[in-house]
Design a protein around this motif. Structure first.
Motif, PDB file in Angstrom:
ATOM      1  N   UNK A  40       0.825  -1.205   0.000  1.00 55.03           N
ATOM      2  CA  UNK A  40       0.000   0.000   0.000  1.00 55.03           C
ATOM      3  C   UNK A  40       0.858   1.253   0.000  1.00 55.03           C
ATOM      4  N   UNK A  41       1.919   1.216   0.804  1.00 55.77           N
ATOM      5  CA  UNK A  41       2.774   2.391   0.917  1.00 55.77           C
ATOM      6  C   UNK A  41       3.515   2.663  -0.391  1.00 55.77           C
ATOM      7  N   UNK A  42       4.139   1.626  -0.964  1.00 47.19           N
ATOM      8  CA  UNK A  42       4.854   1.808  -2.224  1.00 47.19           C
ATOM      9  C   UNK A  42       3.894   2.184  -3.351  1.00 47.19           C
ATOM     10  N   UNK A  74      10.686   6.473 -10.271  1.00 44.77           N
ATOM     11  CA  UNK A  74      11.741   7.113  -9.482  1.00 44.77           C
ATOM     12  C   UNK A  74      11.283   7.321  -8.038  1.00 44.77           C
ATOM     13  N   UNK A  75      10.042   7.743  -7.858  1.00 43.16           N
ATOM     14  CA  UNK A  75       9.504   7.895  -6.511  1.00 43.16           C
ATOM     15  C   UNK A  75       9.463   6.548  -5.782  1.00 43.16           C
ATOM     16  N   UNK A  76       9.109   5.504  -6.513  1.00 41.98           N
ATOM     17  CA  UNK A  76       9.043   4.173  -5.910  1.00 41.98           C
ATOM     18  C   UNK A  76      10.422   3.695  -5.486  1.00 41.98           C
ATOM     19  N   UNK A  77      11.441   3.971  -6.291  1.00 37.45           N
ATOM     20  CA  UNK A  77      12.809   3.604  -5.927  1.00 37.45           C
ATOM     21  C   UNK A  77      13.251   4.332  -4.657  1.00 37.45           C
ATOM     22  N   UNK A  78      12.819   5.582  -4.515  1.00 34.13           N
ATOM     23  CA  UNK A  78      13.127   6.324  -3.302  1.00 34.13           C
ATOM     24  C   UNK A  78      12.510   5.634  -2.087  1.00 34.13           C
ATOM     25  N   UNK A  79      11.259   5.208  -2.239  1.00 36.65           N
ATOM     26  CA  UNK A  79      10.613   4.464  -1.162  1.00 36.65           C
ATOM     27  C   UNK A  79      11.330   3.157  -0.881  1.00 36.65           C
ATOM     28  N   UNK A  80      11.775   2.468  -1.931  1.00 43.06           N
ATOM     29  CA  UNK A  80      12.508   1.209  -1.762  1.00 43.06           C
ATOM     30  C   UNK A  80      13.796   1.427  -0.985  1.00 43.06           C
ATOM     31  N   UNK A 184      17.331  -4.467  -3.479  1.00 42.13           N
ATOM     32  CA  UNK A 184      17.002  -5.126  -4.743  1.00 42.13           C
ATOM     33  C   UNK A 184      15.582  -5.688  -4.705  1.00 42.13           C
ATOM     34  N   UNK A 185      15.195  -6.225  -3.546  1.00 41.30           N
ATOM     35  CA  UNK A 185      13.834  -6.765  -3.418  1.00 41.30           C
ATOM     36  C   UNK A 185      12.808  -5.653  -3.571  1.00 41.30           C
ATOM     37  N   UNK A 186      12.982  -4.561  -2.816  1.00 39.62           N
ATOM     38  CA  UNK A 186      12.006  -3.472  -2.871  1.00 39.62           C
ATOM     39  C   UNK A 186      12.046  -2.740  -4.209  1.00 39.62           C
ATOM     40  N   UNK A 188      12.749  -4.146  -7.206  1.00 35.38           N
ATOM     41  CA  UNK A 188      11.992  -4.989  -8.143  1.00 35.38           C
ATOM     42  C   UNK A 188      10.513  -4.950  -7.811  1.00 35.38           C
ATOM     43  N   UNK A 189      10.217  -4.877  -6.537  1.00 29.09           N
ATOM     44  CA  UNK A 189       8.842  -4.731  -6.081  1.00 29.09           C
ATOM     45  C   UNK A 189       8.258  -3.417  -6.604  1.00 29.09           C
ATOM     46  N   UNK A 190       9.104  -2.382  -6.640  1.00 23.20           N
ATOM     47  CA  UNK A 190       8.671  -1.075  -7.123  1.00 23.20           C
ATOM     48  C   UNK A 190       8.284  -1.104  -8.586  1.00 23.20           C
ATOM     49  N   UNK A 191       9.042  -1.856  -9.409  1.00 19.50           N
ATOM     50  CA  UNK A 191       8.670  -2.008 -10.812  1.00 19.50           C
ATOM     51  C   UNK A 191       7.262  -2.595 -10.938  1.00 19.50           C
ATOM     52  N   UNK A 192       7.001  -3.628 -10.134  1.00 17.83           N
ATOM     53  CA  UNK A 192       5.698  -4.294 -10.179  1.00 17.83           C
ATOM     54  C   UNK A 192       4.591  -3.345  -9.732  1.00 17.83           C
ATOM     55  N   UNK A 193       4.806  -2.695  -8.603  1.00 16.51           N
ATOM     56  CA  UNK A 193       3.773  -1.830  -8.042  1.00 16.51           C
ATOM     57  C   UNK A 193       3.451  -0.664  -8.974  1.00 16.51           C
TER      58      UNK A 193
END
Length: 282
Positions: A40-42, A74-80, A184-186, A188-193
């Protein structure tokens, strides 16, 4: 059912199967890590990035412009990066608390950004809520290729990801670079989200991630069995949700979310009966 209706629903159903495939797997990691609301957060961080991108002149107000996706990513990578840095063995503040704060702040920031929008406000709302019925076969193809690549990536490095998810302390003692693999997990998770939110919206993406994994944990302990149950549940619920939304003339995303909830309740209620018929099961 009319063949034209079936043709119309084919792409949304294919998209829901793709979402099930990747999210049910990632959900196993998320549940084991105890970071239930990270999706939810990402997702909200990705939505914030897309919201800001749409308001920039470079996007031309088009929610589907390529620059919107890349800024959102890019925002998602920052969260990761944030989530991978805050996970330590002895933390004064629980990781879930930071995740919740990020979700709240990203949600509020998105609302503030939307308050400055004019003609784009409806596009922004549609993007945040998601409309899986509007997905095209081209989007399905691109999403399948992306998620397939991420699936291969996770398969190659499954030992590292599973070691951290199943026993974080042991992985740390064993010399594994936890923060690096967490990032790396978050990431790759960011790409999906980022891709999933654009297709299905925040709430539906959360359900695809968490509900199949939780349901699978009711009946299985091993990763393989959990994945089999999660994928089966996601496929059945997707088909049922799309069918009910069509028959009852209801919003598809919300219908699938509620169907997930109802099926989870049924599976939880049936579990004692299944256990009673398997007295020798551990």
């Amino acid at each position: 059912m009319d063949t034209s209706i079936l043709a119309f629903l084919a792409a949304p159903f294919a998209a829901s199967l793709i979402l099930t495939g990747i999210h049910a797997y990632l959900g196993v990691h998320v549940v084991e890590r105890g970071v239930i609301f990270v999706d939810l957060s990402l997702a909200q961080i990705a939505a914030l990035g897309a919201t800001i991108a749409i308001l920039l002149p470079v996007s031309g107000g088009d929610p589907h412009a390529p620059v919107v996706y890349w800024i959102s990513l890019a925002f998602t990578f920052l969260g990761a990066a944030i989530f991978s840095m805050i996970r330590v063995r002895r933390a004064r503040i629980p990781q879930e608390a930071i995740i919740g704060i990020c979700y709240a702040v990203a949600s509020a920031a998105a609302i503030l950004a939307m308050s400055k929008a004019t003609s784009e406000s409806e596009h922004l709302k549609d993007m945040l809520v998601g409309n899986i019925l509007a997905v095209s076969w081209e989007e399905v193809r691109k999403t399948a290729l992306l998620y397939g690549a991420i699936g291969v990536f996770h398969f190659i490095f499954r030992r590292q990801f599973l070691a951290i998810s199943m026993d974080h302390s042991r992985a740390t003692v064993g010399g594994l670079s936890v923060r690096f693999w967490d990032f790396l997990f978050y990431a790759s998770f960011g790409f999906v989200v980022t891709s999933s939110v654009a297709i299905a919206g925040v709430l539906l993406v959360f359900c695809y991630l968490i509900v199949p994994s939780v349901a699978a944990m009711l009946y299985a302990d091993t990763i393989g069995k959990r994945l089999a149950i999660g994928w089966s549940m996601g496929t059945i619920v997707s088909a049922l949700g799309v069918y009910l939304s069509l028959q009852l003339d209801l919003p598809t995303g919300a219908t699938i979310v509620c169907t997930f909830g109802l099926v989870l309740i049924v599976m939880a209620a049936v579990r004692p009966l299944v256990q009673s018929r398997a007295p020798h099961a551990v």
